[in-house]
Scaffold this motif. Structure first.
Motif, PDB file in Angstrom:
ATOM      1  N   ASP A  63      15.048-135.166 -12.774  1.00 46.84           N
ATOM      2  CA  ASP A  63      16.476-135.001 -13.036  1.00 46.84           C
ATOM      3  C   ASP A  63      17.151-136.350 -13.249  1.00 46.84           C
ATOM      4  N   ARG A  64      16.738-137.356 -12.468  1.00 47.39           N
ATOM      5  CA  ARG A  64      17.364-138.675 -12.565  1.00 47.39           C
ATOM      6  C   ARG A  64      17.079-139.338 -13.909  1.00 47.39           C
ATOM      7  N   SER A  65      15.840-139.230 -14.367  1.00 47.30           N
ATOM      8  CA  SER A  65      15.439-139.905 -15.605  1.00 47.30           C
ATOM      9  C   SER A  65      15.669-139.057 -16.852  1.00 47.30           C
ATOM     10  N   GLY A  66      15.686-137.730 -16.680  1.00 49.77           N
ATOM     11  CA  GLY A  66      15.753-136.838 -17.829  1.00 49.77           C
ATOM     12  C   GLY A  66      14.435-136.717 -18.573  1.00 49.77           C
ATOM     13  N   ARG A  67      13.372-137.328 -18.052  1.00 53.26           N
ATOM     14  CA  ARG A  67      12.065-137.315 -18.727  1.00 53.26           C
ATOM     15  C   ARG A  67      11.109-136.394 -17.968  1.00 53.26           C
ATOM     16  N   LYS A  68      11.306-135.108 -18.183  1.00 54.92           N
ATOM     17  CA  LYS A  68      10.447-134.127 -17.516  1.00 54.92           C
ATOM     18  C   LYS A  68       9.084-134.021 -18.184  1.00 54.92           C
ATOM     19  N   LYS A  69       9.055-134.193 -19.495  1.00 53.19           N
ATOM     20  CA  LYS A  69       7.826-133.904 -20.237  1.00 53.19           C
ATOM     21  C   LYS A  69       6.659-134.797 -19.824  1.00 53.19           C
ATOM     22  N   PRO A  70       6.841-136.124 -19.658  1.00 56.54           N
ATOM     23  CA  PRO A  70       5.704-136.919 -19.184  1.00 56.54           C
ATOM     24  C   PRO A  70       5.220-136.502 -17.797  1.00 56.54           C
ATOM     25  N   LEU A  71       6.144-136.110 -16.933  1.00 51.91           N
ATOM     26  CA  LEU A  71       5.756-135.664 -15.595  1.00 51.91           C
ATOM     27  C   LEU A  71       5.024-134.328 -15.658  1.00 51.91           C
ATOM     28  N   LEU A  72       5.506-133.420 -16.543  1.00 52.17           N
ATOM     29  CA  LEU A  72       4.813-132.147 -16.737  1.00 52.17           C
ATOM     30  C   LEU A  72       3.407-132.383 -17.272  1.00 52.17           C
ATOM     31  N   HIS A 100      20.667-119.428 -13.029  1.00 53.62           N
ATOM     32  CA  HIS A 100      22.123-119.400 -13.169  1.00 53.62           C
ATOM     33  C   HIS A 100      22.829-120.057 -11.980  1.00 53.62           C
ATOM     34  N   LEU A 101      22.136-120.178 -10.863  1.00 54.73           N
ATOM     35  CA  LEU A 101      22.738-120.663  -9.621  1.00 54.73           C
ATOM     36  C   LEU A 101      22.483-122.146  -9.384  1.00 54.73           C
ATOM     37  N   VAL A 102      21.858-122.825 -10.372  1.00 59.05           N
ATOM     38  CA  VAL A 102      21.496-124.240 -10.236  1.00 59.05           C
ATOM     39  C   VAL A 102      22.591-125.099 -10.868  1.00 59.05           C
ATOM     40  N   PRO A 103      23.122-126.087 -10.148  1.00 56.29           N
ATOM     41  CA  PRO A 103      24.138-126.962 -10.729  1.00 56.29           C
ATOM     42  C   PRO A 103      23.579-127.752 -11.914  1.00 56.29           C
ATOM     43  N   PRO A 104      24.357-127.975 -12.954  1.00 51.17           N
ATOM     44  CA  PRO A 104      23.886-128.747 -14.108  1.00 51.17           C
ATOM     45  C   PRO A 104      23.401-130.133 -13.683  1.00 51.17           C
ATOM     46  N   GLY A 105      22.275-130.552 -14.248  1.00 54.95           N
ATOM     47  CA  GLY A 105      21.727-131.861 -13.954  1.00 54.95           C
ATOM     48  C   GLY A 105      20.813-131.909 -12.751  1.00 54.95           C
ATOM     49  N   LYS A 106      20.665-130.782 -12.028  1.00 57.27           N
ATOM     50  CA  LYS A 106      19.810-130.765 -10.845  1.00 57.27           C
ATOM     51  C   LYS A 106      18.738-129.679 -10.960  1.00 57.27           C
ATOM     52  N   GLU A 107      18.345-129.377 -12.192  1.00 54.37           N
ATOM     53  CA  GLU A 107      17.427-128.263 -12.408  1.00 54.37           C
ATOM     54  C   GLU A 107      16.090-128.463 -11.698  1.00 54.37           C
ATOM     55  N   ALA A 108      15.438-129.607 -11.930  1.00 53.22           N
ATOM     56  CA  ALA A 108      14.111-129.828 -11.338  1.00 53.22           C
ATOM     57  C   ALA A 108      14.199-129.937  -9.825  1.00 53.22           C
ATOM     58  N   LEU A 124      14.077-123.817 -17.974  1.00 55.51           N
ATOM     59  CA  LEU A 124      14.685-122.545 -18.379  1.00 55.51           C
ATOM     60  C   LEU A 124      16.185-122.645 -18.627  1.00 55.51           C
ATOM     61  N   PRO A 125      16.981-123.270 -17.723  1.00 52.24           N
ATOM     62  CA  PRO A 125      18.423-123.353 -18.015  1.00 52.24           C
ATOM     63  C   PRO A 125      18.740-124.214 -19.227  1.00 52.24           C
ATOM     64  N   GLN A 126      17.811-125.056 -19.638  1.00 52.85           N
ATOM     65  CA  GLN A 126      18.081-125.981 -20.737  1.00 52.85           C
ATOM     66  C   GLN A 126      17.678-125.420 -22.096  1.00 52.85           C
ATOM     67  N   ILE A 127      16.773-124.456 -22.109  1.00 48.99           N
ATOM     68  CA  ILE A 127      16.297-123.927 -23.398  1.00 48.99           C
ATOM     69  C   ILE A 127      16.854-122.551 -23.703  1.00 48.99           C
ATOM     70  N   ALA A 128      17.553-121.930 -22.758  1.00 47.89           N
ATOM     71  CA  ALA A 128      18.067-120.575 -22.983  1.00 47.89           C
ATOM     72  C   ALA A 128      19.499-120.477 -22.466  1.00 47.89           C
ATOM     73  N   PRO A 129      20.448-120.046 -23.309  1.00 46.36           N
ATOM     74  CA  PRO A 129      21.799-119.797 -22.818  1.00 46.36           C
ATOM     75  C   PRO A 129      21.798-118.618 -21.860  1.00 46.36           C
ATOM     76  N   PRO A 130      22.848-118.450 -21.064  1.00 50.43           N
ATOM     77  CA  PRO A 130      22.846-117.425 -20.013  1.00 50.43           C
ATOM     78  C   PRO A 130      22.472-116.030 -20.500  1.00 50.43           C
ATOM     79  N   GLU A 131      22.947-115.632 -21.677  1.00 51.39           N
ATOM     80  CA  GLU A 131      22.703-114.262 -22.137  1.00 51.39           C
ATOM     81  C   GLU A 131      21.256-114.039 -22.560  1.00 51.39           C
ATOM     82  N   GLU A 132      20.483-115.093 -22.783  1.00 53.26           N
ATOM     83  CA  GLU A 132      19.085-114.958 -23.194  1.00 53.26           C
ATOM     84  C   GLU A 132      18.095-115.145 -22.051  1.00 53.26           C
ATOM     85  N   ARG A 133      18.577-115.601 -20.905  1.00 53.24           N
ATOM     86  CA  ARG A 133      17.669-116.147 -19.900  1.00 53.24           C
ATOM     87  C   ARG A 133      16.731-115.107 -19.305  1.00 53.24           C
ATOM     88  N   ASP A 134      17.218-113.893 -19.036  1.00 48.95           N
ATOM     89  CA  ASP A 134      16.343-112.855 -18.469  1.00 48.95           C
ATOM     90  C   ASP A 134      15.197-112.536 -19.421  1.00 48.95           C
TER      91      ASP A 134
END
Length: 451
Positions: free
Chosen positions: A100-109, A374-382, A156-166
């Motif tokens: 979350d701090r770096s915004g670089r999830k992909k190298p960690l994944l 939906h319950l995760v604050p923006p920027g704190k997903e991981a 998930l919260p970053q690639i799908a808007p709320p109406e698509e997430r389920d």
């Protein structure tokens, strides 16, 4: 979640909706890649095989001595799984905060996925009395799987808007169960026909284990090519292990409704995980079913979980995720009650029970993931999904304990299996009390029309 995190327009004018769908399709493929590890390795082959390797290395009293500690050979697999959970508990909050701090999830994944895939592939060399190698590879693979799933879920919260997430979450689970079923069929053909392939039983199992690692690594390339990193706001430095987890929990306490949902999920998911882990024990010990019957039942669960995940995703679009999850918990309760009355020595009825589990398994897990997003604050997903993943993998100990204690006190696996109903009833009550629309607003996210 603001709309900025969902914009994928590029400098050359690519359509944002098309880019988002492309990224979603890539995201599905990580479930396709890694679920084979959970199905073929953890659920079917590794436990019995690693136990047999430990038994071949045991002394006359049936003990092995890792690091000089006497351990019953039959307990070595379980202890290795427990150790992997401890490692994951230490690592996940740290990696989540760093992502979350770096915004670089992909190298960690990528690092987590290929660490797990390499360890799983290395299980090909698990022969003779190399139980320590097996334990080490299991700890590394299982902990890496947990870290990778935490990062994967946080997209998930970053690639799908709320109406698509389920729907997006449900399709991801369906992809995973489909891959697990496909590879398990191939593995079972190899395992049951190993003589005709000129292989020993041990060699066939080791090929099945290693093939899961190769599959994991090969298909992980798809999401790693398609998922994008997002620019992150400046954040304070990540804290070590448990301190970071404590900081995350303190932050959650400022959002008590998010914490209330996580508590409800912890309770009913404990029941789900216990049913998954103990169903084969119930089938073999109480219902007197053979190993081949149990493996076919596992395959049936995998196949029907694909349909179940997609079907419950459609129900969520009509009735909302919360109501659909509550309905699935009722279905879990009915399924366990039916399981209590199953006659011994009747595989057909056990397959019916497996079908019931499969139909609610994928959907209840997929919709829980999307609702939590939906319950995760923006920027704190991981960071928040590290706590979710700990609830999913690291805290499911009370159900097995209740199952074991009930059997110890009553001597009946039927009483033990029906005792698990309490997790679904209590989880239903706790989830029903969570005002999810207010919880989403309190987290700073837009409230979907139907949730």
């Amino acid at each position: 979640m603001g709309t900025d995190t969902l914009r994928t327009a590029t400098a050359d004018g690519a359509d944002p909706a098309a880019e988002r769908r492309r990224e979603q399709r890539g995201w599905y493929f990580y479930d396709w890649a890694c679920s084979v590890y959970s199905t073929s390795v953890l659920t079917v082959f590794l436990g019995p095989y690693l136990t047999s390797v430990a038994e071949s290395a045991a002394d006359a009293d049936g003990y092995v001595h890792p690091l000089g500690i006497p351990v019953r050979a039959g307990s070595f697999f379980a202890y290795s799984v427990s150790l992997s959970v401890i490692v994951a508990v230490l690592v996940m909050p740290l990696v989540g905060a760093a992502a979350d701090r770096s915004g670089r999830k992909k190298p960690l994944l990528a690092a987590a996925a290929y660490t797990g895939a390499a360890a799983t592939t290395g299980m090909f060399f698990l022969d003779g009395d190399r139980y320590l190698l097996g334990g080490l590879l299991l700890v590394v693979a299982n902990a890496a799987q947990s870290v990778a799933m935490m990062l994967y879920n946080s997209y998930l919260p970053q690639i799908a808007p709320p109406e698509e997430r389920d729907a997006v979450s449900s399709r991801g689970w369906a992809f995973g169960y489909a891959a697990g079923a496909l590879v398990l069929v191939v593995n079972l053909i190899l395992y049951t026909g190993h003589d005709s392939f000129g292989l020993s039983e041990s060699a066939a199992v080791r090929i099945c284990l290693a093939s899961a690692g190769l599959w994991w690594g090969a298909f992980a390339l798809v999401p790693l090519r398609r998922l994008r990193d997002r620019r992150a706001a400046a954040r304070e430095s990540a804290l070590p292990g448990f301190r970071q987890l404590a900081a995350t929990v303190r932050d959650m306490r400022r959002r008590p409704l998010t914490l209330a949902f996580l508590l409800a999920y912890l309770v009913y998911n404990d029941g789900i995980q216990t049913v998954i882990s103990q169903a084969s024990v119930y089938g073999s010990e109480e219902l007197e079913l053979g190993q081949s019957t149990l493996i076919v039942a596992v395959l049936l669960v995998q196949v029907l979980a694909v349909a179940g995940a997609l079907a419950l995703g459609r129900l969520a679009r009509r009735y909302g995720a919360k109501r659909t999850i509550l309905g699935s918990l009722v279905a879990w309760t009915v399924t366990l009650a039916a399981g209590y009355f199953l006659p011994a020595g009747a595989p057909a009825w056990f397959f019916v029970l497996a079908a019931g589990i499969g139909l609610v398994l994928g959907g209840s897990q997929a919709l829980s993931r999307s609702l939590f997003s939906h319950l995760v604050p923006p920027g704190k997903e991981a960071e928040y999904f590290s706590a979710y993943e700990l609830s999913d993998r690291g805290m499911s100990w009370l159900g097995p304990l209740l199952f074991g204690l009930t059997y110890q006190l009553t001597g009946s696996y039927r009483d033990a299996i029906i005792s698990l109903v309490v997790f679904f009833v209590l989880g239903f009550v706790l989830l029903a009390r969570v005002p999810v629309r207010r919880a989403i607003g309190d987290a700073g996210n837009p409230v979907p029309e139907r949730i």
